[in-house]
Design a protein around this motif. Structure first.
Motif, mmCIF file in Angstrom:
data_model
loop_
_atom_site.group_PDB
_atom_site.id
_atom_site.type_symbol
_atom_site.label_atom_id
_atom_site.label_comp_id
_atom_site.label_asym_id
_atom_site.label_seq_id
_atom_site.Cartn_x
_atom_site.Cartn_y
_atom_site.Cartn_z
ATOM 1 N N GLN A 157 29.246 43.293 26.710
ATOM 2 C CA GLN A 157 29.889 43.707 25.459
ATOM 3 C C GLN A 157 30.582 45.039 25.743
ATOM 4 O OE1 GLN A 157 26.879 43.877 22.398
ATOM 5 N NE2 GLN A 157 26.303 41.735 22.635
ATOM 6 N N ALA A 158 31.902 44.998 25.922
ATOM 7 C CA ALA A 158 32.592 46.201 26.405
ATOM 8 C C ALA A 158 33.557 46.782 25.383
ATOM 9 C CB ALA A 158 33.358 45.871 27.685
ATOM 10 N N ALA A 159 33.804 48.089 25.494
ATOM 11 C CA ALA A 159 34.887 48.841 24.848
ATOM 12 C C ALA A 159 35.321 48.336 23.466
ATOM 13 C CB ALA A 159 36.089 48.893 25.791
ATOM 14 N N GLN A 179 35.086 36.287 29.706
ATOM 15 C CA GLN A 179 35.361 37.441 28.847
ATOM 16 C C GLN A 179 36.539 37.148 27.930
ATOM 17 O OE1 GLN A 179 36.070 40.673 31.545
ATOM 18 N NE2 GLN A 179 34.118 40.335 32.584
ATOM 19 N N ILE A 187 39.456 38.424 33.143
ATOM 20 C CA ILE A 187 39.202 39.667 32.419
ATOM 21 C C ILE A 187 40.173 39.870 31.254
ATOM 22 C CG2 ILE A 187 39.220 42.176 32.644
ATOM 23 C CD1 ILE A 187 38.272 41.759 35.567
ATOM 24 N N VAL A 222 40.057 42.809 28.190
ATOM 25 C CA VAL A 222 39.208 43.942 27.836
ATOM 26 C C VAL A 222 40.057 45.052 27.205
ATOM 27 C CG1 VAL A 222 39.376 45.156 30.063
ATOM 28 C CG2 VAL A 222 37.221 45.231 28.799
ATOM 29 N N GLU A 223 39.380 46.048 26.618
ATOM 30 C CA GLU A 223 40.015 47.262 26.063
ATOM 31 C C GLU A 223 41.054 47.005 24.969
ATOM 32 O OE1 GLU A 223 40.048 50.893 28.889
ATOM 33 O OE2 GLU A 223 41.093 49.306 29.958
ATOM 34 N N LYS A 262 43.785 40.490 33.222
ATOM 35 C CA LYS A 262 44.074 40.270 34.634
ATOM 36 C C LYS A 262 44.765 38.920 34.841
ATOM 37 C CE LYS A 262 41.984 40.927 39.122
ATOM 38 N NZ LYS A 262 40.949 40.520 40.034
ATOM 39 N N THR A 311 45.817 50.289 32.727
ATOM 40 C CA THR A 311 44.671 50.037 31.847
ATOM 41 C C THR A 311 44.584 51.138 30.781
ATOM 42 O OG1 THR A 311 43.151 51.275 33.252
ATOM 43 C CG2 THR A 311 43.372 48.929 33.731
ATOM 44 N N GLN A 312 43.509 51.114 30.001
ATOM 45 C CA GLN A 312 43.182 52.133 28.986
ATOM 46 C C GLN A 312 44.273 52.332 27.935
ATOM 47 O OE1 GLN A 312 42.161 55.502 31.609
ATOM 48 N NE2 GLN A 312 40.012 54.977 31.299
ATOM 49 N N THR A 370 39.595 52.355 36.336
ATOM 50 C CA THR A 370 39.086 52.946 35.100
ATOM 51 C C THR A 370 37.817 52.210 34.659
ATOM 52 O OG1 THR A 370 40.637 51.515 33.932
ATOM 53 C CG2 THR A 370 41.331 53.761 34.380
ATOM 54 N N ALA A 401 36.252 50.982 31.845
ATOM 55 C CA ALA A 401 36.079 49.769 31.027
ATOM 56 C C ALA A 401 36.500 48.535 31.836
ATOM 57 C CB ALA A 401 36.891 49.870 29.741
ATOM 58 N N TYR A 402 37.632 48.657 32.518
ATOM 59 C CA TYR A 402 38.090 47.535 33.349
ATOM 60 C C TYR A 402 37.082 47.261 34.462
ATOM 61 C CZ TYR A 402 40.920 44.656 36.413
ATOM 62 O OH TYR A 402 41.365 43.626 37.196
ATOM 63 N N LEU A 411 33.938 47.748 34.347
ATOM 64 C CA LEU A 411 32.774 47.093 33.744
ATOM 65 C C LEU A 411 33.034 45.580 33.671
ATOM 66 C CD1 LEU A 411 30.073 47.956 32.483
ATOM 67 C CD2 LEU A 411 31.183 47.844 30.261
ATOM 68 N N ALA A 412 34.249 45.231 33.264
ATOM 69 C CA ALA A 412 34.624 43.814 33.190
ATOM 70 C C ALA A 412 34.659 43.196 34.592
ATOM 71 C CB ALA A 412 35.982 43.683 32.506
ATOM 72 N N LEU A 413 35.223 43.938 35.554
ATOM 73 C CA LEU A 413 35.335 43.432 36.924
ATOM 74 C C LEU A 413 33.946 43.253 37.562
ATOM 75 C CD1 LEU A 413 37.105 42.720 39.380
ATOM 76 C CD2 LEU A 413 37.176 45.158 39.943
ATOM 77 N N GLU A 426 31.274 42.455 36.099
ATOM 78 C CA GLU A 426 30.675 41.226 35.590
ATOM 79 C C GLU A 426 31.262 40.002 36.272
ATOM 80 O OE1 GLU A 426 31.346 39.278 31.926
ATOM 81 O OE2 GLU A 426 29.213 39.324 31.449
ATOM 82 N N ARG A 427 32.570 40.041 36.525
ATOM 83 C CA ARG A 427 33.203 38.918 37.224
ATOM 84 C C ARG A 427 32.601 38.750 38.622
ATOM 85 N NH1 ARG A 427 35.029 35.439 34.161
ATOM 86 N NH2 ARG A 427 36.154 34.574 35.923
#
Lengths: 441, 198
Positions: free
Chosen positions: A253-255, A275, A296, A298-299, A314, A342-343, B138, B140-141, B143-145, B147-148
């Motif tokens: 569970q991210a960002a 994800q 992926i 995310v964010e 991605k 990112t971000q 970074t 957050a990315y 963190l996702a990576l 998990e992958r």
């Protein structure tokens, strides 16, 4: 204290009698909209007037005028005339509209003038504050405030907010806070501070790893990712009360990112085995899935109208920023330069998305128009610069930088000017996130 | 003077008498049984010998048993050690990844095959697969990576027949590097999937 605050709020409601000259749209042309920080507007702030025989009033006058200069300077819009060059004696001059000798101020280069008077009555301080345009020779803002001397900061902020509104048409950030991560305690915990880095307090005590704080748009909730319960899980925690909820789903569970104006948030969850970004209620219940692409995602970050959401995916082979349209359901790629963008953080003004790009082993901050176009680079040759976060008026960006060795929180204008360190704390600080203006905390 | 003589005589005579008596008695008892006793004696000696032999045999048996037991124990210890080493290897050998990828290269796949064998021979062992990233990029990315990475290691093991319910995954992103260095060598060590007993 409570009584005073109540009195103060009442004062704001009842005593905020605007003196003549209400703000009108035609007055917004003081700042170059394309880059208001390129040419700062020169301003004079003579020390506020107070009765010479009243040391309390004199002290309040001095403190208030200094605080005003400090806050207005923080915006990056102004330069301030040296008091030694003043042609007027601040304690003798007329501070009301009728008696201002504008030419004495334009002569020293000041295009804006703030005057103030302080009277202490029944233990409360009464402030009379005005902003003048010395070139057009007219008053732009006139306000009267009453409060205890504890409310000095509040008074200064209220008036600064008026000044910035008169100049730019936007309310500024004077009632905002910043959440960030610091590992000074030996663990990554969330801390809060005022917009100017003052009044730092610790928000979490998980003795774990906590990351990615994000404020709800009423400023009452902070959602963040933490390993406190094994994790990484999102916790939605009230800022003042002992209330919190979790998202009851396994996996990552991210960002999280709150939807502007709603008690809803988006976050990347992986319980389905992949994800995807989901829309959730403020209590952590899933409303619907927003993305559907293997790999992926995310964010998330929201446009101010809540209609579009930028996020990192991605799907093209490396991390790039995409925009999801909630009405059409369409996803469009936004960034094409480089292989690691990112971000994203969408400006509350809506016109730019700030993000960070990894190039040649260094991360720097850029902004880009949400509809596409050339990115603008804001940081360069100053260590790695990450995690840009807009102030609620979209004029400033908080970020973390390793320019001094360790990672610290810095602030700059939306155009990359006036970069400065925000606060000093042991350990390293990362992931700053600006709150909205919180008028009734 | 006379008394002295008597005492002397007594001293000489009494032991002599005693001697004669004991001699005589022995002769009386042993004389008629001479032939008989040698046979019995021999039998007894035989029995004694047999007994000794038996004891020797038992001792030897016991020693053999002990030796066997010791060997068994050593063997068990060796197996135990091998198992421990296999487990340690299972837990300590990380699967490594290239930058910004969760793809398993040949080396990673070979290592995962060994891990699958260990998991097959240890059907009671449940494992947590931890995904990690280097500090670049970074958080957050990452963190996702992370998990992958953990998920791709898990998927590979499941494809080799390991029950997916025995494998859970968790990502730590860039939060738990094993090497704090800021060079490719350190980063390569940090881009990993680690295995922890549940």
């Amino acid at each position: 204290m409570i009584r005073h605050r109540l009195l103060f709020v009442l004062t704001l409601l009842l005593l905020l009698i605007p003196l003549p000259w209400p703000v009108a749209a035609e007055q917004y042309n003081y700042i170059d909209i394309s880059n208001p920080f390129l040419r700062k507007t020169p301003m004079a702030v003579p020390m506020f007037k107070a009765a010479a025989h009243d040391p309390t009033a004199m002290a309040a006058a001095k403190a208030a005028s200094e605080l005003l200069v400090y806050y207005l300077d923080f915006t990056g819009y102004f330069t301030f005339s040296d008091p030694a060059a003043f042609l007027e004696d601040p304690q003798k001059m007329d501070i009301t509209g009728s008696g201002i000798r504008y030419r004495n101020w334009t002569a020293i280069g000041a295009e804006l003038l703030v005057t103030g008077g302080v009277v202490i009555r029944d233990g409360d301080a009464e402030f009379e504050l005005r902003l003048f345009d010395t070139v057009k020779e007219k008053m732009m803002v006139g306000k009267r405030y009453r409060g205890s001397s504890d409310d000095l900061r509040q008074v200064a902020r209220r008036f600064c907010s008026e000044v910035v509104f008169a100049i730019t048409g936007s309310r500024g950030f004077f009632d905002s806070k910043i959440a960030f991560i610091s590992n000074g305690s030996g663990h990554k915990e969330i801390y809060l501070c005022e917009f100017d880095g003052s009044n730092i307090s610790r928000f979490t005590r998980h003795n774990s790893i906590s990351l990615f704080p994000d404020w709800s748009s009423d400023g009452r909730w902070i959602a963040y990712t933490t390993y406190a319960d094994k994790g990484p899980k999102i916790r939605i925690q009230h800022v003042r009360e002992k209330r919190a909820s979790w998202i009851n789903k396994p996996g990552l569970q991210a960002a999280p990112s709150w939807v502007p104006g709603r008690f809803e948030l988006a976050a990347s969850l992986s319980f389905s085995g992949d994800q995807e970004i989901y829309l959730l209620t403020g209590n952590g219940k899933i409303i619907k899935r927003l993305t559907s692409s293997v790999g992926i995602d995310v964010e998330p970050t929201w446009s101010p109208d809540g209609k579009r959401m930028a996020f990192v995916s991605k799907r093209s082979g490396n991390p790039q920023i995409y925009i999801y349209d909630t009405f059409t359901g369409r996803v469009q790629r936004l960034t094409f330069e480089g292989r690691y963008n990112t971000q994203p953080n969408w400006s509350p003004k809506g016109d730019r998305i700030a993000y960070s790009a990894l190039r040649n082993g260094v991360i720097d901050i850029f902004t880009i128009n949400p509809d596409g176009g050339e990115p603008i680079q804001l940081t360069e040759n100053q260590g790695s610069n990450e995690a840009p976060a807009w102030s609620p008026d979209g004029s400033l960006i908080a970020f973390s930088s390793t320019r001094g060795g360790k990672s610290r929180i810095y602030v700059m204008t939306a155009y990359g000017t006036d970069q400065r360190r925000l606060l000093t704390l042991p350990g390293e600080q990362t992931n700053p996130k600006w709150s909205p203006n919180i008028l009734n905390p | 003077m006379k008394r002295k003589w008597i005492i002397l005589a007594m001293l000489l005579v009494i032991p002599a008498m005693l001697f004669t008596v004991s001699c005589a008695k022995k002769a009386v008892v042993s004389e008629p049984a001479t032939t008989d006793t040698t046979a019995a004696d021999e039998a007894a000696r035989q029995a004694e010998l047999e007994k000794q032999k038996e004891i020797e045999r038992q001792k030897q048996l016991e020693e053999e048993r002990l030796a066997a037991e010791r060997a068994e124990q050593l063997k068990a210890e060796a197996i135990e050690r091998d198992l421990m080493m296999a487990e340690n290897r299972f837990l300590s050998e990380n699967v490594y990844f290239d930058f910004d990828t969760a793809t398993l290269d040949y080396q990673a796949q070979e290592l995962l095959k060994q891990k699958a064998m260990w998991l097959q021979s240890n059907p009671d062992a449940n494992t947590v697969i931890e995904g990690h990233c280097d500090e670049r990029g970074t958080n957050a990315y990452n963190l996702a990576l992370g998990e992958r990475r953990a998920e791709s290691a898990k998927a590979f093991l499941v494809n080799l027949g390991i029950d997916g319910s025995r494998l859970t995954t968790i990502s730590y992103g860039e939060e738990k590097p094993v090497d704090m260095g800021q060079n490719e060598e350190a980063w390569a060590k940090n881009r990993r999937a680690g295995f922890v007993k549940e």
